[in-house]
Structures are given as structure tokens and as C-alpha cells.
Write a protein that holds these residues in place. Structure first.
Motif, mmCIF file in Angstrom:
data_model
loop_
_atom_site.group_PDB
_atom_site.id
_atom_site.type_symbol
_atom_site.label_atom_id
_atom_site.label_comp_id
_atom_site.label_asym_id
_atom_site.label_seq_id
_atom_site.Cartn_x
_atom_site.Cartn_y
_atom_site.Cartn_z
ATOM 1 N N GLU A 1 0.819 -1.218 0.000
ATOM 2 C CA GLU A 1 0.000 0.000 0.000
ATOM 3 C C GLU A 1 0.854 1.270 0.000
ATOM 4 O OE1 GLU A 1 -2.261 -0.558 3.545
ATOM 5 O OE2 GLU A 1 -3.393 -2.237 2.708
ATOM 6 N N TRP A 2 1.976 1.239 0.661
ATOM 7 C CA TRP A 2 2.783 2.450 0.847
ATOM 8 C C TRP A 2 3.819 2.684 -0.252
ATOM 9 C CZ3 TRP A 2 4.317 2.762 6.727
ATOM 10 C CH2 TRP A 2 3.159 2.910 7.489
ATOM 11 N N ALA A 3 4.211 1.637 -0.967
ATOM 12 C CA ALA A 3 5.240 1.792 -2.006
ATOM 13 C C ALA A 3 4.705 2.641 -3.153
ATOM 14 C CB ALA A 3 5.666 0.420 -2.515
ATOM 15 N N PRO A 4 5.517 3.452 -3.748
ATOM 16 C CA PRO A 4 6.941 3.642 -3.533
ATOM 17 C C PRO A 4 7.292 4.841 -2.637
ATOM 18 C CG PRO A 4 6.358 4.689 -5.582
ATOM 19 C CD PRO A 4 5.077 4.115 -4.990
ATOM 20 N N ASP A 5 6.292 5.553 -2.117
ATOM 21 C CA ASP A 5 6.576 6.785 -1.388
ATOM 22 C C ASP A 5 6.966 6.576 0.072
ATOM 23 O OD1 ASP A 5 5.909 8.287 -3.659
ATOM 24 O OD2 ASP A 5 3.787 8.195 -3.138
ATOM 25 N N ALA A 6 6.418 5.530 0.712
ATOM 26 C CA ALA A 6 6.665 5.328 2.136
ATOM 27 C C ALA A 6 7.319 3.966 2.422
ATOM 28 C CB ALA A 6 5.364 5.467 2.920
ATOM 29 N N ALA B 1 -5.278 3.020 14.918
ATOM 30 C CA ALA B 1 -6.398 2.095 15.139
ATOM 31 C C ALA B 1 -7.742 2.761 14.866
ATOM 32 C CB ALA B 1 -6.350 1.551 16.565
ATOM 33 N N ASP B 2 -7.888 4.026 15.259
ATOM 34 C CA ASP B 2 -9.150 4.735 14.999
ATOM 35 C C ASP B 2 -9.398 4.867 13.494
ATOM 36 O OD1 ASP B 2 -9.722 5.052 17.691
ATOM 37 O OD2 ASP B 2 -8.747 7.018 17.802
ATOM 38 N N HIS B 3 -8.360 5.219 12.763
ATOM 39 C CA HIS B 3 -8.464 5.340 11.308
ATOM 40 C C HIS B 3 -8.892 4.001 10.700
ATOM 41 C CE1 HIS B 3 -7.333 6.256 7.142
ATOM 42 N NE2 HIS B 3 -6.737 5.077 7.142
ATOM 43 N N THR B 4 -8.248 2.928 11.143
ATOM 44 C CA THR B 4 -8.560 1.594 10.626
ATOM 45 C C THR B 4 -10.006 1.210 10.926
ATOM 46 O OG1 THR B 4 -6.253 0.958 10.886
ATOM 47 C CG2 THR B 4 -7.856 -0.833 10.670
ATOM 48 N N ALA B 5 -10.444 1.465 12.154
ATOM 49 C CA ALA B 5 -11.826 1.145 12.530
ATOM 50 C C ALA B 5 -12.818 1.944 11.680
ATOM 51 C CB ALA B 5 -12.051 1.442 14.011
ATOM 52 N N GLU B 6 -12.524 3.215 11.445
ATOM 53 C CA GLU B 6 -13.405 4.044 10.611
ATOM 54 C C GLU B 6 -13.479 3.515 9.181
ATOM 55 O OE1 GLU B 6 -12.070 8.089 10.911
ATOM 56 O OE2 GLU B 6 -12.307 8.093 13.098
ATOM 57 N N ARG B 7 -12.341 3.101 8.632
ATOM 58 C CA ARG B 7 -12.328 2.569 7.263
ATOM 59 C C ARG B 7 -13.162 1.286 7.166
ATOM 60 N NH1 ARG B 7 -12.182 4.137 3.240
ATOM 61 N NH2 ARG B 7 -10.769 2.775 2.166
ATOM 62 N N PHE B 8 -13.018 0.393 8.167
ATOM 63 C CA PHE B 8 -13.823 -0.827 8.163
ATOM 64 C C PHE B 8 -15.302 -0.485 8.297
ATOM 65 C CE2 PHE B 8 -9.969 -3.361 9.022
ATOM 66 C CZ PHE B 8 -10.188 -4.369 8.095
ATOM 67 N N HIS B 9 -15.617 0.469 9.114
ATOM 68 C CA HIS B 9 -17.014 0.891 9.296
ATOM 69 C C HIS B 9 -17.582 1.384 7.974
ATOM 70 C CE1 HIS B 9 -20.616 2.830 10.551
ATOM 71 N NE2 HIS B 9 -20.336 2.834 11.836
ATOM 72 N N LEU C 1 6.484 7.589 8.554
ATOM 73 C CA LEU C 1 6.086 8.092 9.870
ATOM 74 C C LEU C 1 4.738 8.814 9.786
ATOM 75 C CD1 LEU C 1 6.506 8.743 12.845
ATOM 76 C CD2 LEU C 1 7.917 10.695 12.131
ATOM 77 N N LYS C 2 4.577 9.670 8.789
ATOM 78 C CA LYS C 2 3.296 10.373 8.615
ATOM 79 C C LYS C 2 2.141 9.386 8.470
ATOM 80 C CE LYS C 2 5.203 14.262 6.046
ATOM 81 N NZ LYS C 2 5.242 14.875 4.699
ATOM 82 N N ARG C 3 2.335 8.375 7.652
ATOM 83 C CA ARG C 3 1.257 7.406 7.417
ATOM 84 C C ARG C 3 0.986 6.559 8.657
ATOM 85 N NH1 ARG C 3 1.526 5.524 1.102
ATOM 86 N NH2 ARG C 3 2.099 7.570 0.297
ATOM 87 N N ALA C 4 2.027 6.159 9.350
ATOM 88 C CA ALA C 4 1.837 5.338 10.554
ATOM 89 C C ALA C 4 1.059 6.095 11.613
ATOM 90 C CB ALA C 4 3.187 4.888 11.105
#
Length: 140
Positions: free
Chosen positions: A80-85, A127-135, A119-122
């Protein structure tokens, strides 16, 4: 090089390291807790993750928050992060993985740029971001 993780191959990789004359350069750490892993990550120049399949390797996030960029196979966050991160290579293509590792280690500007973006992406993809995406996905 520090190799971290449970030995699922009954010493096969350690034997190969010995056979290749690398035993003085490779330390097999075995399983480590987060607390034990953190100092190794903080001292590292690069994290290499060569998995065949991962949904979201947490060690990539752990490395990113310590400022260590990742090179690995195209799985989970690395894909998902390649090639920038992160830098990636196809699963099973060890020669392209080696090229990506060398590229990262020889280009300090690239290494630091990837570390900053990771670092920015991490931090952003917590966890909140991940939960929102699944929602959001389940609402569709």
C-alpha cells in the motif's frame, strides 16, 4: 543484521547463514516482545520484511514510528505504501528485493524521504483510522 521472529524452519536459515560464511554478521534474535524489539529498531538503518503474505504487518508501523524505513515484499502496508513510504519487490523475487535494499542503503536522501512519509502514514493510519475505514466498508 538482526533477524527477529520465531524459528519456524527448525534452524534451516541459521544453517544457511553458517554455510554462506555469514554467521559473524547475522544475529538470530528469536521472538521478541515490543519492549525488546524497540531498541533494535531504533538502532537500525533499515527494516526488511520478506513475507509471502501479511494483511498489515505491525512491524512496519513499529519501524515507521521510530523513523526506520522499510523494504519488503509487496504485502500489506508495504504494498500500500510503495513507492513513497516503503520500497517493495514482488513476493518471491529475491533479486529485486536485494536491489531495493541496496538502493535504500546507498541513497540517504531516499532513505530519509521514505522514513518521513512512513512516519506520517503510521501516525495517520492508527487504530481509529482503521476502525473508521472498516465501518465505511461495512456500510456499503
Amino acid at each position: 543484521m538482526d533477524v527477529v521472529g520465531e524459528d519456524t524452519l527448525n534452524g534451516e536459515i541459521q544453517a544457511l547463514a553458517n554455510q554462506l560464511g555469514l554467521s559473524g554478521r547475522v544475529r538470530f534474535q528469536g521472538f521478541l516482545t515490543q519492549r525488546q524489539l524497540r531498541p533494535l529498531l531504533e538502532a537500525a538503518d533499515l527494516m526488511v520484511h520478506s513475507s509471502r503474505h501479511e494483511a498489515g504487518p505491525l512491524v512496519v508501523l513499529e519501524a515507521a514510528v521510530t523513523g526506520v524505513p522499510t523494504v519488503g515484499t509487496m504485502v500489506g502496508h508495504i504494498a500500500e505504501w510503495a513507492p513513497d513510504a516503503a520500497l517493495s519487490a514482488p513476493v518471491g523475487d529475491w533479486s529485486r528485493l536485494a536491489v531495493a535494499i541496496r538502493r535504500m542503503l546507498e541513497d540517504e536522501e531516499l532513505r530519509m524521504s521514505i522514513a518521513r512519509e512512513a512516519l506520517k502514514r503510521a501516525v495517520r493510519e492508527d487504530a481509529d483510522h482503521t476502525a473508521e475505514r472498516f465501518h465505511e466498508l461495512y456500510k456499503k
